[in-house]
Motif scaffolding. Structure first.
Motif, short mmCIF file in Angstrom:
data_model
loop_
_atom_site.label_atom_id
_atom_site.label_comp_id
_atom_site.label_asym_id
_atom_site.label_seq_id
_atom_site.Cartn_x
_atom_site.Cartn_y
_atom_site.Cartn_z
N GLY A 218 0.75 -1.12 0.19
CA GLY A 218 -0.02 0.02 -0.08
C GLY A 218 0.79 1.22 0.19
N ARG A 219 2.03 1.22 -0.14
CA ARG A 219 3.08 2.37 0.01
C ARG A 219 3.28 2.93 -1.50
N GLY A 220 2.87 2.11 -2.60
CA GLY A 220 3.13 2.63 -3.97
C GLY A 220 4.04 1.87 -4.46
N ALA A 221 4.38 2.14 -5.74
CA ALA A 221 5.52 1.45 -6.67
C ALA A 221 6.85 1.85 -6.44
N ASP A 222 7.13 3.08 -5.89
CA ASP A 222 8.34 3.68 -5.70
C ASP A 222 8.92 2.99 -4.33
N ASP A 223 8.28 2.73 -3.53
CA ASP A 223 8.54 2.09 -2.22
C ASP A 223 8.58 0.51 -2.21
N VAL A 224 8.38 -0.10 -3.25
CA VAL A 224 8.53 -1.81 -3.12
C VAL A 224 9.53 -2.06 -4.36
N PRO A 225 10.29 -3.04 -4.02
CA PRO A 225 11.29 -3.47 -5.11
C PRO A 225 10.52 -4.62 -6.06
N LEU A 226 11.35 -4.61 -7.28
CA LEU A 226 10.65 -5.27 -8.22
C LEU A 226 11.18 -6.88 -8.20
N ALA A 253 -4.30 6.01 2.91
CA ALA A 253 -3.65 6.19 4.11
C ALA A 253 -2.66 4.91 4.37
N PRO A 254 -1.62 5.07 3.94
CA PRO A 254 -0.67 3.71 3.85
C PRO A 254 -0.28 3.53 5.33
N LEU A 255 -0.29 1.92 5.45
CA LEU A 255 0.04 1.86 7.05
C LEU A 255 1.63 2.02 7.40
N SER A 256 1.90 2.14 8.74
CA SER A 256 3.14 2.49 9.33
C SER A 256 4.05 1.87 8.72
N ARG A 257 5.31 2.51 8.47
CA ARG A 257 6.52 1.79 7.86
C ARG A 257 7.33 0.81 8.54
N ILE A 258 7.57 -0.56 8.13
CA ILE A 258 8.23 -1.47 8.81
C ILE A 258 9.36 -1.78 7.76
N GLU A 259 10.67 -1.63 8.39
CA GLU A 259 11.91 -1.87 7.67
C GLU A 259 12.14 -3.28 7.68
N THR A 260 12.87 -3.74 6.41
CA THR A 260 13.14 -5.26 6.28
C THR A 260 14.49 -5.28 6.43
#
Length: 521
Positions: A218-226, A253-260
């Motif tokens: 839910g954070r958009g294509a710019d925030d997820v890897p291919l 309203a994206p959920l709070s960010r979790i780092e991996t």
């Protein structure tokens, strides 16, 4: 406590372990019967940090209930969290176990625990575990937000508006929790893949990308890897692409960010029975108890070999199971960059063979071969010539240094020769070259000045400054910049020659001789 009932019917055992190896006092630890003593030690370490390891001992059901029960009021499937821990597939980090609200909460997932014998990697089960861990982490972070006094912002200012970031663009959030992966090598081994292989790296990248996609949904294509396009694990790449199409949709309203990322050594890995922490490979075929490691047995089975057959082949001198080295570790680290938010420290490549490196770490002498390579360099520092000669081992590492100044006094040449021998002895006993560079580069004493004959430096503050900066450039790959130029003449002292006044009839030269300038310091 509700979570304690989830352990009813589970066969348990009680053992006695100490908090530290030097501690003679033993504490009773009750945990599932199929868990090893390493897990008991890890559980005791987690409970001892909060002073809960008292006379009554430590029980897994009670310790797990301390962090699982508060989540029941938030519509979370706490029974699933208990099963996730019971199957040793996942566990929270130190901060959650010990209610350390000033630290960011974390959750660790054991990749090898999701591989089922004869079935393969449980992709759907893994995705469900990642989603459950993210839900729990967001609840824990929200509940402990008011108690975290170390990360409060000083000012609550509105974001700046720029051409690249208009007012309608989402404001990046700071991460509220960490979702970490571990035991990658054992996971690849159970899937029949070698750690140092293209298939192994592709599978690792696909698992890491899948984790990040679920965590960043839910954070958009710019925030997820291919995700990678290929994977030898059936269905893994297809599931990753399907989840990407869902995660790339930007919500209002994206959920709070979790780092991996990947875990670092700690008691949580011991609690999960992890063979190797994070993304590191197993450098030895044996486990800590002297038996064959899980990854070794799995890779032998993938090759159709029993331990007895592998031993026979090994005694016959045939290579049975190539072990990954530091170069394979570095290749895996580079491959995973971009598929997770944060990686551990980059492993350093190993230029020496393992046996030679271990002998140097023990302080054993590694003599330089009688016929060896190296280079000779003639340079001039402030008009003083210097000959720099080096000796190299077969692998190209530095083992000898010789510094010979020309046209200097015998004492200076003797001191430089003894200094060169002492540095060479240190290098042959394993002393790192970068320590010598840090100690002697930019040392300031005469002679110093413009460097001629070597493009590695244009100005040096001393002969040693030039020599060790040249060694750093040649053997460490680091070209150090010149130090600021300094005028060696003190201020206020006139420079010769001077324009003295000529003799006149009113002021004849005394004694018929021209007056001389006398300098007084």
């Amino acid at each position: 406590m509700t979570a304690r009932t989830h352990w009813n019917g589970v066969r348990m055992r009680t053992t006695q372990v100490s908090v530290t190896p030097d501690d003679d006092s033993l504490v009773r630890v009750t945990l599932p019967a199929d868990w090893d003593d390493g897990a008991a030690q890890a559980l005791l370490e987690l409970s001892a940090e909060s002073d809960r390891a008292g006379r009554g001992g430590v029980r897994m059901s009670i310790e797990a209930a301390r962090w699982i029960d508060p989540l029941e009021t938030h519509d979370l499937p706490v029974r699933s969290l208990s099963y996730l821990l019971l199957m040793r597939q996942g566990a929270p980090g130190r901060s959650v176990w010990n209610s350390q609200h000033e630290r960011r909460p974390a959750f660790v997932l054991n990749l090898a625990a999701f591989v089922q014998a004869g079935v393969g990697f449980g992709t759907e089960e893994f995705v469900a575990a990642v989603r459950l861990a993210c839900r729990a982490l967001r609840v824990i972070a929200r509940e402990s937000d008011d108690l975290r006094n170390g990360e409060l912002p000083l000012l609550d200012l509105p974001p700046r508006r720029t051409l690249a970031a208009p007012e309608t663009s989402p404001v990046p959030q700071s991460p509220v929790a960490d979702l970490l992966l571990t035991n990658l090598d054992a996971c690849l081994a159970l899937l029949g893949l070698d750690y140092d292989s293209e298939a192994g790296r592709d599978t690792a990248c696909c698992l890491a990308a899948l984790t990040t996609l679920v965590a960043h949904a839910g954070r958009g294509a710019d925030d997820v890897p291919l995700p990678p396009q290929r994977s030898v694990v059936p269905g893994l790449a297809a599931v990753a692409r399907a989840i990407w199409s869902e995660a790339a949709v930007l919500t209002d309203a994206p959920l709070s960010r979790i780092e991996t990322g990947f875990s670092t050594p700690g008691p949580v890995d011991g609690l999960l029975g992890v063979e190797t922490c994070g993304l590191a490979p197993a450098f030895s075929p044996l486990s800590a108890d002297g038996h064959l490691a899980l990854s070794t047995r799995a890779r032998l089975a993938a090759r159709g070999l029993t331990p007895e057959a592998a031993l026979a082949l090994s005694l016959a001198g045939e290579p049975v199971l190539p072990l990954p080295g530091p170069d394979a570790h570095l290749a895996m680290h580079r491959a995973l960059a971009g598929f997770v938010d944060r990686l551990p420290a980059r492993p350093e490549p190993l230029s020496l063979p393992m046996r030679a490196r271990l002998s140097n770490e023990r302080g054993a002498h590694r003599p330089l071969p009688a016929r060896h390579g190296g280079f000779s360099q003639k340079a001039s520092v402030g008009g003083h010539k210097l000959f720099l000669r080096t000796g190299e081992y077969e692998d190209g590492t530095l083992g000898e240094v010789s510094l010979t100044p020309a046209r200097e006094s015998p004492m200076v040449r003797g001191l430089m020769d003894c200094f060169s021998q002492s540095v060479s002895i240190g290098l042959q006993y394993g002393a790192p070259l970068d320590a010598y560079v840090d100690a002697f580069a930019y040392t300031r004493f005469g002679p110093g000045g413009t460097v001629e004959g070597d493009p590695v430096a244009s100005y040096a503050t001393s002969l040693l400054d030039y020599a060790f900066r040249a060694l750093s450039d040649a053997y460490l790959g680091k070209r150090l910049p010149d130090a600021p130029h300094r005028d060696e003449a003190p201020e206020g002292v006139p420079m010769l020659p001077l324009e003295l006044p000529e003799a006149t009839p009113d002021h004849p030269p005394s004694g018929g001789r021209r007056a001389r300038l006398r300098l007084v310091s």
